[in-house]
Design a protein around this motif. Structure first.
Motif, mmCIF file in Angstrom:
data_model
loop_
_atom_site.group_PDB
_atom_site.id
_atom_site.type_symbol
_atom_site.label_atom_id
_atom_site.label_comp_id
_atom_site.label_asym_id
_atom_site.label_seq_id
_atom_site.Cartn_x
_atom_site.Cartn_y
_atom_site.Cartn_z
ATOM 1 N N VAL A 1 42.757 49.630 -50.997
ATOM 2 C CA VAL A 1 41.588 48.774 -50.830
ATOM 3 C C VAL A 1 41.718 48.003 -49.535
ATOM 4 C CG1 VAL A 1 41.218 48.517 -53.309
ATOM 5 C CG2 VAL A 1 42.710 46.906 -52.106
ATOM 6 N N TYR A 2 40.609 47.352 -49.172
ATOM 7 C CA TYR A 2 40.603 46.351 -48.131
ATOM 8 C C TYR A 2 40.498 44.990 -48.814
ATOM 9 C CZ TYR A 2 39.805 49.934 -44.594
ATOM 10 O OH TYR A 2 39.934 51.017 -43.784
ATOM 11 N N SER A 3 41.344 44.051 -48.413
ATOM 12 C CA SER A 3 41.364 42.717 -49.008
ATOM 13 C C SER A 3 40.807 41.718 -48.013
ATOM 14 C CB SER A 3 42.788 42.319 -49.404
ATOM 15 O OG SER A 3 42.806 41.005 -49.896
ATOM 16 N N LEU A 4 39.956 40.848 -48.488
ATOM 17 C CA LEU A 4 39.322 39.860 -47.629
ATOM 18 C C LEU A 4 40.336 38.827 -47.204
ATOM 19 C CD1 LEU A 4 36.685 38.857 -46.364
ATOM 20 C CD2 LEU A 4 36.287 37.544 -48.487
ATOM 21 N N ARG A 5 40.305 38.529 -45.921
ATOM 22 C CA ARG A 5 41.249 37.562 -45.366
ATOM 23 C C ARG A 5 40.570 36.209 -45.266
ATOM 24 N NH1 ARG A 5 44.248 37.994 -39.434
ATOM 25 N NH2 ARG A 5 45.232 35.926 -39.500
ATOM 26 N N PHE A 6 41.292 35.156 -45.691
ATOM 27 C CA PHE A 6 40.794 33.784 -45.620
ATOM 28 C C PHE A 6 41.665 32.983 -44.669
ATOM 29 C CE2 PHE A 6 39.381 35.365 -49.719
ATOM 30 C CZ PHE A 6 38.045 34.999 -49.728
ATOM 31 N N GLY A 7 41.162 31.857 -44.278
ATOM 32 C CA GLY A 7 41.914 31.002 -43.377
ATOM 33 C C GLY A 7 41.427 31.126 -41.951
ATOM 34 N N ASN A 8 42.156 30.447 -41.065
ATOM 35 C CA ASN A 8 41.769 30.447 -39.662
ATOM 36 C C ASN A 8 42.096 31.802 -39.014
ATOM 37 O OD1 ASN A 8 41.005 27.765 -39.876
ATOM 38 N ND2 ASN A 8 43.072 27.019 -39.385
ATOM 39 N N ARG A 9 41.205 32.303 -38.211
ATOM 40 C CA ARG A 9 41.424 33.537 -37.457
ATOM 41 C C ARG A 9 40.493 33.515 -36.248
ATOM 42 N NH1 ARG A 9 37.375 37.206 -38.227
ATOM 43 N NH2 ARG A 9 35.906 36.766 -39.939
ATOM 44 N N ASN A 10 40.882 34.237 -35.225
ATOM 45 C CA ASN A 10 40.030 34.325 -34.035
ATOM 46 C C ASN A 10 39.041 35.469 -34.213
ATOM 47 O OD1 ASN A 10 41.510 36.659 -33.546
ATOM 48 N ND2 ASN A 10 43.002 35.547 -32.275
ATOM 49 N N ASP A 11 38.175 35.585 -33.250
ATOM 50 C CA ASP A 11 37.118 36.582 -33.385
ATOM 51 C C ASP A 11 37.631 38.011 -33.301
ATOM 52 O OD1 ASP A 11 35.388 34.519 -33.629
ATOM 53 O OD2 ASP A 11 34.832 34.478 -31.503
ATOM 54 N N ARG A 12 38.758 38.224 -32.681
ATOM 55 C CA ARG A 12 39.260 39.575 -32.518
ATOM 56 C C ARG A 12 40.077 40.060 -33.711
ATOM 57 N NH1 ARG A 12 41.166 40.110 -26.172
ATOM 58 N NH2 ARG A 12 39.127 39.583 -25.235
ATOM 59 N N GLU A 13 40.511 39.137 -34.568
ATOM 60 C CA GLU A 13 41.312 39.542 -35.729
ATOM 61 C C GLU A 13 40.408 40.128 -36.807
ATOM 62 O OE1 GLU A 13 45.045 36.426 -35.527
ATOM 63 O OE2 GLU A 13 43.363 36.008 -36.867
ATOM 64 N N ALA A 14 40.945 41.112 -37.538
ATOM 65 C CA ALA A 14 40.178 41.811 -38.558
ATOM 66 C C ALA A 14 39.896 40.887 -39.729
ATOM 67 C CB ALA A 14 40.929 43.034 -39.025
ATOM 68 N N LYS A 15 38.739 41.038 -40.302
ATOM 69 C CA LYS A 15 38.347 40.255 -41.478
ATOM 70 C C LYS A 15 38.866 40.884 -42.743
ATOM 71 C CE LYS A 15 34.243 38.367 -43.723
ATOM 72 N NZ LYS A 15 32.761 38.280 -43.688
ATOM 73 N N TRP A 16 38.929 42.220 -42.816
ATOM 74 C CA TRP A 16 39.418 42.942 -43.981
ATOM 75 C C TRP A 16 40.735 43.587 -43.630
ATOM 76 C CZ3 TRP A 16 36.869 42.671 -48.609
ATOM 77 C CH2 TRP A 16 35.582 42.147 -48.597
ATOM 78 N N ILE A 17 41.726 43.364 -44.489
ATOM 79 C CA ILE A 17 43.077 43.836 -44.247
ATOM 80 C C ILE A 17 43.376 44.963 -45.231
ATOM 81 C CG2 ILE A 17 45.501 43.160 -44.037
ATOM 82 C CD1 ILE A 17 43.618 41.780 -42.097
ATOM 83 N N PRO A 18 43.936 46.117 -44.754
ATOM 84 C CA PRO A 18 44.316 47.198 -45.676
ATOM 85 C C PRO A 18 45.385 46.727 -46.657
ATOM 86 C CG PRO A 18 44.230 47.977 -43.432
ATOM 87 C CD PRO A 18 44.112 46.498 -43.330
ATOM 88 N N ALA A 19 45.202 47.106 -47.896
ATOM 89 C CA ALA A 19 46.141 46.696 -48.943
ATOM 90 C C ALA A 19 46.102 47.684 -50.083
ATOM 91 C CB ALA A 19 45.807 45.298 -49.432
ATOM 92 N N THR A 20 46.994 47.535 -51.021
ATOM 93 C CA THR A 20 47.096 48.400 -52.197
ATOM 94 C C THR A 20 47.166 47.527 -53.446
ATOM 95 O OG1 THR A 20 48.294 50.032 -50.903
ATOM 96 C CG2 THR A 20 48.409 50.243 -53.296
ATOM 97 N N VAL A 21 46.444 47.921 -54.494
ATOM 98 C CA VAL A 21 46.479 47.185 -55.771
ATOM 99 C C VAL A 21 47.826 47.426 -56.441
ATOM 100 C CG1 VAL A 21 45.432 46.898 -58.040
ATOM 101 C CG2 VAL A 21 43.992 47.361 -56.036
ATOM 102 N N THR A 22 48.564 46.345 -56.697
ATOM 103 C CA THR A 22 49.886 46.461 -57.334
ATOM 104 C C THR A 22 49.905 45.964 -58.776
ATOM 105 O OG1 THR A 22 50.479 44.289 -56.439
ATOM 106 C CG2 THR A 22 51.071 46.241 -55.132
ATOM 107 N N LYS A 23 48.884 45.214 -59.177
ATOM 108 C CA LYS A 23 48.867 44.708 -60.565
ATOM 109 C C LYS A 23 47.449 44.304 -60.915
ATOM 110 C CE LYS A 23 51.104 41.504 -63.733
ATOM 111 N NZ LYS A 23 52.065 40.398 -63.874
ATOM 112 N N VAL A 24 47.021 44.713 -62.092
ATOM 113 C CA VAL A 24 45.701 44.340 -62.592
ATOM 114 C C VAL A 24 45.864 43.144 -63.531
ATOM 115 C CG1 VAL A 24 43.673 45.095 -63.875
ATOM 116 C CG2 VAL A 24 44.887 46.706 -62.403
ATOM 117 N N LEU A 25 45.294 42.030 -63.166
ATOM 118 C CA LEU A 25 45.421 40.811 -63.967
ATOM 119 C C LEU A 25 44.344 40.713 -65.035
ATOM 120 C CD1 LEU A 25 46.209 38.276 -61.123
ATOM 121 C CD2 LEU A 25 47.813 39.512 -62.579
ATOM 122 N N GLY A 26 43.271 41.404 -64.879
ATOM 123 C CA GLY A 26 42.177 41.331 -65.822
ATOM 124 C C GLY A 26 41.014 42.145 -65.315
ATOM 125 N N PRO A 27 39.894 42.059 -65.990
ATOM 126 C CA PRO A 27 38.740 42.843 -65.558
ATOM 127 C C PRO A 27 38.159 42.387 -64.221
ATOM 128 C CG PRO A 27 38.144 41.404 -67.349
ATOM 129 C CD PRO A 27 39.617 41.298 -67.235
#
Length: 787
Positions: free
Chosen positions: A672-698
């Motif tokens: 998946v792509y995970s949404l990035r929060f916090g401070n970032r500049n305009d050139r940094e990606a907003k969505w970061i590649p990631a993998t689901v490692t645990k399902v906490l709920g629906p």
């Protein structure tokens, strides 16, 4: 402590002593065997003597000193303690109390001694002085012969054990003359004089013989008689009234005196012989001898002041003491006839004289004979005394003023011109008001007045007169006790919860004021800590509770200023609440709130938590605890039971739990792509590649970033599928976006996918290629049936 318990304790002590002695003998036998082995062996070095074991300390509450001393000497002998160490062995085995006593006694010697310098005989002497019972053997033997009787339900063995115990203190083996001891004890048991017994008990056993006991008893009784004569002779008020020899009912007196006079007349008229002269009664002294040989021929009578007889045989005195008529009573009241006592009155006569004199002086200090004089003037009492002296007629039972006395005629008597009802003086009507005032001194109330009157005075209707006197006393009425409390009238229980509320203030408790409120239907409590008890602060706290549960129909409170103010009354009217109060200084009217205040204060005093934390604990427990009806306040108010700490012990029921059917789009291993929060500049990606490692709920999953392995928690709205992955970089466990419906349990675990997505057997080599294909290409299209 009963005798049975004492016997049981003594038997236990004897058993313990026997066990200790048995252990001592066994230890001694072992020591002798070891000694014999050492003596018979060759070239064997003798070991050091064993250490002396400890001995139980002396306890005067459990054992007498003589028994303990015998046991201690046996202990010293059994362990072969040298003489120079015996005192030290005794001291080191004693309690601090005994050690301190011996230290003090040694320091008070002249010259003073140190406790370490005491010898065993010195210790024995000190302990004998301190703990040996100083028994009066004479007294103990008297108690032994007079007080030992078999008790109800006592067995023969128990009686025998109690007799043995009592005989220990009597020292019977020291009796040298059994006959003298038996006569002395018999004399003491029959003398019936407390003063004589007290004097005999003060003598030592070896100094008190039978003859000595008789001598002591004679001296005591003679001295007592002289002392009584001296004391009575100095009482001026006694001299004014003639005492009788013995106070007996007048009916009996009359019959006895008539028989006595008849016998006297017969003796005077009958001819006498030589034999009769020896046994006849002497008219000079009332002795049994011939009158002509009486030694009181020239004696003077102290009663009639005549010569030739003594006062004991005075005929005038006998006539005066016979049944008196009204004239005799008046004569006695006028002349108080005997100037001195004739030394023949017994204790009852003296008490009677003193009673009449004392009461007379209280009624009229200058005239102690006022009772006899007023009794002679009283029409009713004078007739009653005449009838008592002679005989009652049946017509007296029908006369109104004589009827009360006729019912008690057997208990009436006359003495010294006064009428007595038992031992109580019958007061004539003219003196009754004065007696009532004397009885009412101190304003002690009618019951105490009745009790005081029943000891000395009487007249018909005295109880009702006492009641009227107390009821008519203004001082008693102003300071009388409160009337007895009426039984509490309970409030009617409302038909619905939160209808009638009882409120109160607990002022200045644990540094705060507390507003307490309780529902009359459910007993549901609400308590608030407050710094002020004003009306504004009170209504503000009430509004907080009413915002939760609504306005009640009525509020019950006491008459505190915050509740009776116009501001509170207006507040209640605006909200449609009826305000009810009880009488001032009557807290029972608001009993529900008062009881809650008491329970609340007790709980906070017992709690180890701070007051506010203890308050929350109390409220939760109080609201959860079932009432007498079986339901808790929370159930009655809310219709459900609140969950407290005790409810956590109950395991969760799985019978009612159903699996949740939810739609999920991701499972473990999905790229998946995970949404990035916090401070970032305009050139940094907003969505970061990631993998689901645990399902906490629906709706929540844990993802791991591909670039640095950082783990984030994301909502499914904060992640999105990742497509167009290079074929060689796709893992075997990764699939495309999953949009099927999965069934999960409440914890969030997923069920297996359907069998349509499972790999078939024998196709393991194509599993990876199958799993990397997109879902659309894998789906089997099913065309709809056409009509």
């Amino acid at each position: 402590m009963s005798n049975k318990e004492l016997i049981t304790i003594l038997q236990q002590q004897i058993e313990q002593q026997n066990e200790q002695m048995k252990q001592v003998v066994e230890r001694q036998e072992k020591q002798m065997e070891m000694f014999m082995k050492l003596m018979t062996g060759s070239n064997t070095c003798l070991p050091k003597p064993p250490a002396i074991p400890s001995f139980v300390a002396f306890d005067p509450a459990l054992e007498i000193w003589s028994d303990y001393w015998h046991r201690f000497n046996t202990f010293l002998t059994a362990h072969s303690v040298p003489d120079e160490k015996k005192a030290d062995v005794f001291l080191v085995n004693q309690s601090p109390v005994v050690y301190k006593i011996l230290t003090n006694m040694a320091s008070q010697e002249t010259p003073a001694k140190a406790i370490t310098a005491l010898s065993l005989p010195d210790i024995e002497k000190y302990m004998m002085e301190q703990y040996h019972p100083r028994l009066f053997v004479v007294r103990e033997r008297y108690k032994f012969w007079t007080s030992l009787q078999r008790k109800p339900g006592e067995t023969i063995q128990e009686l025998a054990a109690r007799i043995r115990q009592s005989a220990v203190t009597c020292d019977f083996p020291s009796i040298e003359n059994p006959l003298d001891e038996a006569m002395r004890t018999c004399f003491m048991c029959a003398v019936n004089n407390t003063a004589v017994l007290e004097a005999l008990f003060k003598h030592k056993e070896d100094e008190l013989s039978f003859n000595k006991a008789i001598e002591v008893a004679t001296e005591i009784e003679d001295a007592s008689k002289v002392a009584n004569e001296t004391a009575l002779s100095v009482q001026p008020e006694v001299h004014k009234i003639k005492p009788q020899r013995k106070q007996i009912p007048i009916i009996q007196q009359g019959s006895q005196n008539k028989q006595h006079i008849k016998r006297s007349n017969e003796r005077q008229t009958e001819p006498t012989t030589d034999f009769d002269n020896k046994n006849q009664t002497c008219s000079r002294c009332d002795g049994r001898h011939n009158r002509q040989n009486c030694k009181f021929k020239t004696a003077g009578c102290r009663f009639c002041q005549k010569t030739g007889h003594i006062e004991r045989a005075c005929r005038r005195k006998k006539r005066m003491s016979s049944s008196p008529n009204v004239n005799t009573i008046r004569h006695m009241s006028r002349v108080s006839a005997d100037p001195v006592f004739d030394r023949e009155e017994d204790g009852e006569d003296v008490n009677t004289v003193f009673t009449i004199s004392t009461v007379g002086k209280q009624l009229r200090a200058t005239d102690p004979g006022v009772i006899a004089r007023e009794s002679a003037k009283d029409d009713t009492i004078s007739v009653v005394m005449r009838n008592t002296s002679r005989k009652w007629s049946k017509s007296d039972s029908k006369t109104d003023n004589l009827k009360p006395f006729f019912k008690m005629k057997d208990t009436l008597s006359t003495s010294h011109g006064c009428l007595f009802y038992g031992s109580r003086i019958v007061i004539p009507k003219s003196l009754q008001r004065v007696v009532l005032n004397i009885l009412h001194n101190g304003h002690f109330g009618m019951q105490r007045m009745k009790q005081l009157a029943r000891t000395i005075v009487y007249w018909p209707g005295i109880d009702s007169d006492i009641v009227n006197t107390c009821r008519g006393c203004v001082t008693c009425a102003e300071h009388q006790n409160n009337p007895p409390k009426e039984p509490n009238h309970p409030w009617i229980t409302p038909d619905s919860p939160w209808s009638r509320m009882h409120i109160d203030h607990a002022v200045n408790f644990m540094g705060n004021n507390w507003l307490v409120m309780v529902d009359a239907y459910s007993n549901y409590p609400c308590i608030h800590a407050t710094s002020s008890t004003s009306t504004k602060a009170t209504t503000s706290l009430l509004e907080e509770d009413f915002a939760h549960f609504g306005y009640p129909h009525a509020i019950v409170s006491d008459n505190a200023a915050c509740f009776t103010s116009d501001e509170f009354q207006t507040w209640c009217r605006e909200r449609g609440i009826k305000h009810l109060t009880g009488a001032p200084y009557h807290p029972a009217t608001n009993g529900a709130a008062e009881r809650l205040v008491g329970s609340f204060k007790k709980a906070l005093r017992k709690s180890s938590f701070p007051p506010r934390q203890a308050l929350q604990q109390f409220l939760m427990q109080y609201r959860r605890t079932p009432l007498a009806s079986g339901s808790s306040p929370s159930e009655l108010l809310h219709g459900r039971q609140i969950r407290t700490l005790i409810d956590t012990l109950r395991p969760l029921s799985t019978s009612n739990s159903k699996p949740l059917v939810t739609k999920t789009r991701y499972k473990v291993g999905t790229h998946v792509y995970s949404l990035r929060f916090g401070n970032r500049n305009d050139r940094e990606a907003k969505w970061i590649p990631a993998t689901v490692t645990k399902v906490l709920g629906p709706r929540h999953v844990m993802v791991t970033l591909q670039r640095d392995g950082t783990t984030w928690k994301r909502h499914i709205e904060q992640i999105r599928p990742r497509y167009n992955l290079p074929r060689q970089n796709v893992s075997a466990s990764a699939n495309d976006t999953i949009e099927d419906d999965f069934i999960t349990n409440p914890i969030g675990d997923y069920c297996e996918r359907s069998s349509s997505n499972a790999a078939t057997p024998g196709a393991e080599s194509n599993r990876e290629s199958d799993r990397v294909q997109l879902r659309r290409s894998c789906c089997t299209r099913k065309f709809p049936n056409r009509f």
